[in-house]
Design an enzyme around this catalytic site. Sequence first.
Site, short mmCIF file in Angstrom:
data_model
loop_
_atom_site.label_atom_id
_atom_site.label_comp_id
_atom_site.label_asym_id
_atom_site.label_seq_id
_atom_site.Cartn_x
_atom_site.Cartn_y
_atom_site.Cartn_z
N ASP A 1 0.75 -1.12 0.01
CA ASP A 1 -0.16 -0.03 0.05
C ASP A 1 1.00 1.17 0.26
O ASP A 1 0.44 2.21 -0.63
CB ASP A 1 -1.04 0.01 1.32
CG ASP A 1 -2.19 -0.78 0.99
OD1 ASP A 1 -2.53 -1.15 -0.08
OD2 ASP A 1 -2.61 -1.20 2.14
N GLU B 1 -4.03 4.51 7.49
CA GLU B 1 -4.67 3.35 6.96
C GLU B 1 -4.38 2.26 8.07
O GLU B 1 -3.10 1.92 8.22
CB GLU B 1 -4.21 2.96 5.59
CG GLU B 1 -5.13 1.80 5.22
CD GLU B 1 -4.57 1.07 3.81
OE1 GLU B 1 -3.84 1.72 2.97
OE2 GLU B 1 -4.86 -0.02 3.51
N GLN C 1 -23.23 -3.35 7.95
CA GLN C 1 -23.92 -2.92 9.32
C GLN C 1 -23.32 -3.37 10.53
O GLN C 1 -23.03 -2.84 11.61
CB GLN C 1 -25.41 -3.12 9.39
CG GLN C 1 -26.19 -2.35 8.34
CD GLN C 1 -27.86 -2.98 8.66
OE1 GLN C 1 -28.08 -3.16 9.66
NE2 GLN C 1 -28.33 -2.90 7.10
N CYS D 1 16.47 -7.26 -11.07
CA CYS D 1 17.18 -7.95 -9.73
C CYS D 1 17.49 -9.35 -10.02
O CYS D 1 18.70 -9.58 -10.86
CB CYS D 1 16.33 -7.73 -8.66
SG CYS D 1 17.16 -7.62 -7.12
N HIS E 1 15.46 -2.18 -8.42
CA HIS E 1 14.09 -2.48 -8.79
C HIS E 1 13.45 -1.05 -9.04
O HIS E 1 12.80 -0.14 -8.55
CB HIS E 1 13.14 -2.93 -7.76
CG HIS E 1 13.34 -4.01 -7.26
ND1 HIS E 1 12.78 -5.39 -7.62
CD2 HIS E 1 14.20 -4.59 -6.26
CE1 HIS E 1 13.26 -6.32 -7.16
NE2 HIS E 1 14.27 -6.04 -6.27
N GLU F 1 10.93 -0.39 -11.03
CA GLU F 1 9.32 -0.18 -10.53
C GLU F 1 8.87 0.41 -9.36
O GLU F 1 7.84 0.86 -9.37
CB GLU F 1 8.69 -1.94 -10.54
CG GLU F 1 9.18 -2.59 -9.38
CD GLU F 1 10.55 -3.65 -9.50
OE1 GLU F 1 11.27 -3.11 -10.50
OE2 GLU F 1 10.60 -4.58 -8.99
N1 GLN Z 1 17.65 -13.23 -4.75
C1 GLN Z 1 18.53 -12.30 -5.32
C2 GLN Z 1 19.42 -11.70 -4.23
O1 GLN Z 1 19.16 -11.63 -3.08
C3 GLN Z 1 17.55 -11.43 -5.94
C4 GLN Z 1 16.40 -10.66 -4.91
C5 GLN Z 1 15.40 -9.73 -5.72
O2 GLN Z 1 15.12 -10.00 -6.82
N2 GLN Z 1 15.09 -8.82 -5.06
O3 GLN Z 1 20.07 -11.06 -4.49
#
Ligand code: GLN
Length: 548
Positions: free
Chosen positions: A71, A141, A192, A389, A520, A522
């Site tokens: 979240d 939240e 309710q 990753c 990451h 994302e």
């Molecule tokens: N398992 C891998 C590591 O620990 C990649 C981790 C992941 O993809 N967040 O380095």
Amino acid sequence: MPKYIFVCGGVMSGVGKGVATASIAKILSWYGYKVTCIKIDPYVNVDAGTMNPIEHGEVFVLKDGTECDQDMGHYERFLNTELTKENYMTTGSVYLSLIQKERSLYFDGKCVEVVPHVPLEVIEKINKAQQLTKADIVIIEIGGTVGEYQNLLFLETVRILRLQKPSDVILILVSYLPYQGEGMELKTKPTQYAIRTLNSAGLQPDFVLARGIKPLDEIRKRKIAFNCNMKIEDIISAPDEKIIYKIPLNFEEDNLGKKILKKLNLKIRREKIKEKSRWKNEIEKILNLEKKVKIGIVGKYFKTGDFVLADAYISVIEAIKHASWYLGYFPEISWLNSEDYEKDTKKLDELKNYDGIIIPGGFGSRGVEGKILAIKYCRENKIPCFGLCYGLQLMVVEFARNVCGLKDAHTTEVNPKTKHPVIDILEEQKKLLKEKLYGGTMRLGDWECQIKKGTTAFQAYRQTKVLERHRHRYEINPKYHEILTNYGFIFSGTSSNGFLVEIGELNQKLHPFFLGTQFHPEFKSRFLYPHPLFVEFIKSSVKNEKRF
Ligand code: GLN
């Protein structure tokens, strides 16, 4: 000032409290207020980092390295902001700091009790987040569902804060209305009951957001209002929405923002008309998109019983959407089970049906060989392939095995005895694991990455220094940097000391898009502000000549 809005859930979990909280924050920001969001998770884990995705769904990572609930990702994506550890707490973290205080004689010999000391600790944490973010309005939240035992102390927190600041606190119940019978009537009774449960905790909700597959009609709104001492206009219909970013606009159609301001004795400060209409226009554009882009995510299925959990990759999915919408495409995202490729390599041909393939992050050995096969297939067939990753790490394993000729190359996470540990754990991490110090000890949060000019990474970012969020223990083994680069694997992003690889890719002359990140990306993609690497990936996916 400041004002507090608590959001809690009724009937069942997973009905979109997080998105509702983020949407409320968004509409209040359109009225000129600085808003921040806090998530409280009722479990005893100190953070989400030690939990299996089957238990928890995605673990989101903040810039300061906090491993938290997904979240928090919604809050960041809606508000286009970066939050910190102060915006997240669990029963475990609240008790931990309270006990630390007790051990240091903070309470001066007093008996420390569950009530009021736990709720007061929660209030202190809320206030700290407010001060740090200088928010006018804090939205908190409360995870889980009212009526759960582990929620009680947080409801007690609402009661106490309301007692302290009667005109500055409101409570919103996000409740689910199941449907029944041929007419698909939405049923109000469970909601309710949820309100009565709140009543027995000394609380009355100010608003009910009625979640359901359909809008809630006037008759049923009246029913809830009459039976639960509420005004009909405070029951807000919140039906399912295909595009979650439309939800703030739906709430605004019900004037929820103005109604909330009124209850908090606030006036519209400065209406951000331009911002709001940009949001609105984007939604309209998305709803009318005709061109499609097909993206496959090759992962391992997260099964619980008969059900598959897709929300383990929620930030990846949102990042694909942000970038595709931005480029004028509607993404069709599919789950591809990497374990299927291990059983039958002919199944790999299905990858040709996609414009681009993502190999997401992960841990452990299940499905790994299947992912490596998928990477090989994408590399050889020139299908755009984006590794995140673990995805990058497995791209390196594949490249080492099949291009550099290091036959049994592997990550030591899967095969600690491999002759060619192209992915390995650094010394400092080994020590932590020996001492069983697992919680919060990976390479976490923001790390600087230097981008090499003339690469796909630079083409995306158009700058030489970026900050990106990490969550991993293993790294591309520096001992293999030379051989990998000699065979054409380009390290287009490196840590500031040049020692660690952050981005690896193949030259665009060899492959349209074959790139992986140790971080990451994302986690930093936002609605209206897609992540440059995802944009670059989608761009090459729509150019993919194998498009059907
Ligand atoms: N398992 C891998 C590591 O620990 C990649 C981790 C992941 O993809 N967040 O380095």
